[in-house]
Design a protein around this motif. Structure first.
Motif, PDB file in Angstrom:
ATOM      1  N   MET A   1       6.985  20.212 -14.285  1.00 22.05           N
ATOM      2  CA  MET A   1       6.516  18.838 -14.487  1.00 22.05           C
ATOM      3  C   MET A   1       6.712  17.773 -13.182  1.00 22.05           C
ATOM      4  SD  MET A   1       7.395  16.830 -17.957  1.00 22.05           S
ATOM      5  CE  MET A   1       6.564  15.211 -18.212  1.00 22.05           C
ATOM      6  N   THR A   2       5.558  17.388 -12.946  1.00 23.61           N
ATOM      7  CA  THR A   2       5.737  16.483 -11.796  1.00 23.61           C
ATOM      8  C   THR A   2       5.509  15.059 -12.252  1.00 23.61           C
ATOM      9  OG1 THR A   2       3.348  16.874 -11.070  1.00 23.61           O
ATOM     10  CG2 THR A   2       4.826  18.377 -10.118  1.00 23.61           C
ATOM     11  N   ALA A   3       6.061  14.209 -11.636  1.00 23.25           N
ATOM     12  CA  ALA A   3       5.598  12.395 -11.892  1.00 23.25           C
ATOM     13  C   ALA A   3       4.542  12.218 -11.033  1.00 23.25           C
ATOM     14  CB  ALA A   3       6.811  11.763 -11.840  1.00 23.25           C
ATOM     15  N   LYS A   4       3.597  11.454 -11.620  1.00 20.29           N
ATOM     16  CA  LYS A   4       2.324  10.792 -10.701  1.00 20.29           C
ATOM     17  C   LYS A   4       3.064   9.752  -9.992  1.00 20.29           C
ATOM     18  CE  LYS A   4      -2.475   9.596 -10.884  1.00 20.29           C
ATOM     19  NZ  LYS A   4      -3.531   9.330 -11.615  1.00 20.29           N
ATOM     20  N   ARG A   5       2.713   9.706  -8.821  1.00 20.50           N
ATOM     21  CA  ARG A   5       3.440   8.577  -7.855  1.00 20.50           C
ATOM     22  C   ARG A   5       2.185   7.587  -7.721  1.00 20.50           C
ATOM     23  NH1 ARG A   5       6.341   8.792  -2.023  1.00 20.50           N
ATOM     24  NH2 ARG A   5       6.389   6.377  -1.650  1.00 20.50           N
ATOM     25  N   ALA A   6       2.720   6.481  -7.862  1.00 20.41           N
ATOM     26  CA  ALA A   6       1.632   5.108  -7.854  1.00 20.41           C
ATOM     27  C   ALA A   6       1.381   5.149  -6.592  1.00 20.41           C
ATOM     28  CB  ALA A   6       2.224   3.932  -8.439  1.00 20.41           C
ATOM     29  N   HIS A   7      -0.063   4.520  -6.155  1.00 23.16           N
ATOM     30  CA  HIS A   7      -0.430   4.440  -4.787  1.00 23.16           C
ATOM     31  C   HIS A   7       0.288   3.129  -4.316  1.00 23.16           C
ATOM     32  CE1 HIS A   7      -3.049   3.912  -1.350  1.00 23.16           C
ATOM     33  NE2 HIS A   7      -3.263   2.551  -1.653  1.00 23.16           N
ATOM     34  N   PHE A   8       0.883   3.345  -3.128  1.00 19.31           N
ATOM     35  CA  PHE A   8       1.509   2.229  -2.429  1.00 19.31           C
ATOM     36  C   PHE A   8       0.742   1.528  -1.377  1.00 19.31           C
ATOM     37  CE2 PHE A   8       4.287   0.357   0.738  1.00 19.31           C
ATOM     38  CZ  PHE A   8       5.294  -0.414   0.204  1.00 19.31           C
ATOM     39  N   ASP A   9       0.265   0.255  -1.564  1.00 15.80           N
ATOM     40  CA  ASP A   9      -0.703  -0.485  -0.673  1.00 15.80           C
ATOM     41  C   ASP A   9       0.428  -1.448   0.458  1.00 15.80           C
ATOM     42  OD1 ASP A   9      -2.333  -2.063   0.711  1.00 15.80           O
ATOM     43  OD2 ASP A   9      -3.631  -2.450  -1.102  1.00 15.80           O
ATOM     44  N   LEU A  10       0.729  -0.800   1.575  1.00 10.72           N
ATOM     45  CA  LEU A  10       1.776  -1.333   2.559  1.00 10.72           C
ATOM     46  C   LEU A  10       0.962  -2.772   2.924  1.00 10.72           C
ATOM     47  CD1 LEU A  10       4.048  -1.537   4.233  1.00 10.72           C
ATOM     48  CD2 LEU A  10       2.652  -0.308   5.840  1.00 10.72           C
ATOM     49  N   GLU A  11      -0.383  -2.662   2.973  1.00  7.22           N
ATOM     50  CA  GLU A  11      -0.892  -4.081   3.562  1.00  7.22           C
ATOM     51  C   GLU A  11      -0.687  -5.201   2.476  1.00  7.22           C
ATOM     52  OE1 GLU A  11      -5.650  -5.526   4.681  1.00  7.22           O
ATOM     53  OE2 GLU A  11      -4.695  -3.423   5.584  1.00  7.22           O
ATOM     54  N   ALA A  12      -1.024  -4.640   1.203  1.00  4.13           N
ATOM     55  CA  ALA A  12      -0.923  -5.720  -0.059  1.00  4.13           C
ATOM     56  C   ALA A  12       0.566  -6.050   0.031  1.00  4.13           C
ATOM     57  CB  ALA A  12      -1.253  -5.024  -0.997  1.00  4.13           C
ATOM     58  N   GLU A  13       1.449  -5.519   0.287  1.00  2.45           N
ATOM     59  CA  GLU A  13       3.018  -5.664   0.066  1.00  2.45           C
ATOM     60  C   GLU A  13       3.292  -6.680   1.224  1.00  2.45           C
ATOM     61  OE1 GLU A  13       5.477  -4.895  -2.054  1.00  2.45           O
ATOM     62  OE2 GLU A  13       3.929  -4.111  -3.188  1.00  2.45           O
ATOM     63  N   VAL A  14       2.801  -6.443   2.622  1.00  2.00           N
ATOM     64  CA  VAL A  14       3.140  -7.366   3.680  1.00  2.00           C
ATOM     65  C   VAL A  14       2.443  -8.636   3.107  1.00  2.00           C
ATOM     66  CG1 VAL A  14       2.678  -7.707   6.044  1.00  2.00           C
ATOM     67  CG2 VAL A  14       3.455  -5.397   5.319  1.00  2.00           C
ATOM     68  N   ARG A  15       1.156  -8.805   2.703  1.00  2.00           N
ATOM     69  CA  ARG A  15       0.525 -10.069   2.363  1.00  2.00           C
ATOM     70  C   ARG A  15       1.544 -10.726   1.460  1.00  2.00           C
ATOM     71  NH1 ARG A  15      -4.019  -7.179   2.663  1.00  2.00           N
ATOM     72  NH2 ARG A  15      -3.962  -6.919   0.417  1.00  2.00           N
ATOM     73  N   ASP A  16       2.038 -10.269   0.389  1.00  2.00           N
ATOM     74  CA  ASP A  16       3.008 -10.750  -0.683  1.00  2.00           C
ATOM     75  C   ASP A  16       3.969 -11.252  -0.095  1.00  2.00           C
ATOM     76  OD1 ASP A  16       3.154 -10.993  -3.728  1.00  2.00           O
ATOM     77  OD2 ASP A  16       5.003 -10.181  -2.900  1.00  2.00           O
ATOM     78  N   LEU A  17       4.709 -10.399   0.759  1.00  2.00           N
ATOM     79  CA  LEU A  17       5.953 -10.963   1.419  1.00  2.00           C
ATOM     80  C   LEU A  17       5.882 -12.095   2.387  1.00  2.00           C
ATOM     81  CD1 LEU A  17       7.840  -7.514   2.303  1.00  2.00           C
ATOM     82  CD2 LEU A  17       8.350  -9.210   0.440  1.00  2.00           C
ATOM     83  N   ALA A  18       4.706 -11.998   3.132  1.00  2.26           N
ATOM     84  CA  ALA A  18       4.370 -13.212   4.188  1.00  2.26           C
ATOM     85  C   ALA A  18       4.104 -14.588   3.356  1.00  2.26           C
ATOM     86  CB  ALA A  18       3.152 -12.891   5.036  1.00  2.26           C
ATOM     87  N   ALA A  19       3.348 -14.371   2.072  1.00  2.49           N
ATOM     88  CA  ALA A  19       3.186 -15.368   1.258  1.00  2.49           C
ATOM     89  C   ALA A  19       4.527 -15.980   0.721  1.00  2.49           C
ATOM     90  CB  ALA A  19       2.311 -15.033   0.176  1.00  2.49           C
ATOM     91  N   ARG A  20       5.527 -15.101   0.067  1.00  3.21           N
ATOM     92  CA  ARG A  20       6.531 -15.706  -0.254  1.00  3.21           C
ATOM     93  C   ARG A  20       7.424 -16.222   0.552  1.00  3.21           C
ATOM     94  NH1 ARG A  20       7.215 -13.680  -5.487  1.00  3.21           N
ATOM     95  NH2 ARG A  20       5.712 -11.836  -5.958  1.00  3.21           N
ATOM     96  N   ARG A  21       7.469 -15.674   2.095  1.00  4.73           N
ATOM     97  CA  ARG A  21       8.214 -16.523   3.211  1.00  4.73           C
ATOM     98  C   ARG A  21       7.685 -17.863   3.338  1.00  4.73           C
ATOM     99  NH1 ARG A  21       6.117 -13.902   8.196  1.00  4.73           N
ATOM    100  NH2 ARG A  21       4.368 -15.288   7.570  1.00  4.73           N
ATOM    101  N   ASP A  22       6.193 -17.869   3.566  1.00  2.00           N
ATOM    102  CA  ASP A  22       5.691 -19.403   3.731  1.00  2.00           C
ATOM    103  C   ASP A  22       5.814 -20.288   2.624  1.00  2.00           C
ATOM    104  OD1 ASP A  22       4.983 -17.864   5.980  1.00  2.00           O
ATOM    105  OD2 ASP A  22       2.882 -17.768   5.525  1.00  2.00           O
ATOM    106  N   ILE A  23       5.976 -19.612   1.336  1.00  4.45           N
ATOM    107  CA  ILE A  23       6.154 -20.834   0.341  1.00  4.45           C
ATOM    108  C   ILE A  23       7.446 -21.080   0.530  1.00  4.45           C
ATOM    109  CG2 ILE A  23       6.443 -20.859  -2.060  1.00  4.45           C
ATOM    110  CD1 ILE A  23       3.855 -18.941  -2.062  1.00  4.45           C
ATOM    111  N   ALA A  24       8.543 -20.329   0.689  1.00  5.38           N
ATOM    112  CA  ALA A  24       9.871 -20.663   0.777  1.00  5.38           C
ATOM    113  C   ALA A  24      10.240 -21.412   1.914  1.00  5.38           C
ATOM    114  CB  ALA A  24      10.812 -19.553   1.000  1.00  5.38           C
ATOM    115  N   ASP A  25       9.336 -21.431   3.034  1.00  9.36           N
ATOM    116  CA  ASP A  25       9.536 -22.383   4.167  1.00  9.36           C
ATOM    117  C   ASP A  25       9.019 -23.692   3.842  1.00  9.36           C
ATOM    118  OD1 ASP A  25      10.222 -22.632   7.071  1.00  9.36           O
ATOM    119  OD2 ASP A  25       7.987 -23.270   7.086  1.00  9.36           O
TER     120      ASP A  25
END
Length: 181
Positions: A1-25
């Protein structure tokens, strides 16, 4: 039995982290502007069409900054601290909640020092415009406050470096030196 791995979107993650950084700033600029009585820095946390409701007044960002600077300027000092936050981002819009605690150096009717502590939350809406995340709507919710007799005795101790306001804080010159290179 294999678990299906969700697609990881690195570009979307980086945009999200940058937005959180800028909001915190933006949140940090707001707080620092309050404590250092720096209206330009405090105002930089808001887009031009922002509306702020702090309970004592409701108005535009410019009106609120003028109010806050005058209100805090009449006090001996203040110290605002941000706590945990929750931010939900949806494209170029976001909403969030920041916990805060704030100390204010006030005077009693007899002139004696008082320590006013206020704690609550900022309920915010943010927008990213021209690459800048800033506040477009803020509601200050007060959860508790304490008004106690204060003492400035420790601050009179020789060698204690004291925080300042209106350009007199040691960090303001230090920060300018770091950013001028």
């Amino acid at each position: 039995m294999t678990a299906k791995r969700a697609h990881f979107d690195l570009e979307a993650e980086v945009r999200d982290l940058a937005a959180r950084r800028d909001i915190a700033d933006a949140a940090a600029r707001y707080m620092r502007g309050l404590d250092r009585l720096d209206p330009v820095l405090q105002r930089s946390a808001f887009h031009d069409d922002a509306v702020v409701d702090c309970g004592l007044m409701k108005g535009t960002a410019d009106e609120f900054v003028d109010f806050a600077q005058g209100f805090l300027g009449d006090m001996g000092g203040s110290h605002h601290m941000l706590g945990q936050s929750r931010i939900a981002i949806d494209g170029d819009a976001a909403s969030g909640e920041w916990y805060f605690q704030a100390w204010h150096s006030t005077r009693g009717e007899d002139g004696s020092p008082r320590d006013l502590f206020i704690a609550g939350r900022y309920l915010d809406d943010y927008a990213c415009r021209e690459g800048e995340w800033r506040i477009v709507r803020r509601l200050l919710v007060t959860d508790w406050s304490i008004d106690d007799p204060g003492s400035l005795d420790f601050l009179a101790t020789s060698g204690v470096v004291r925080g300042g306001r209106r350009g007199e804080d040691p960090s303001q010159q230090r920060f300018q030196e770091l950013t001028s290179h």
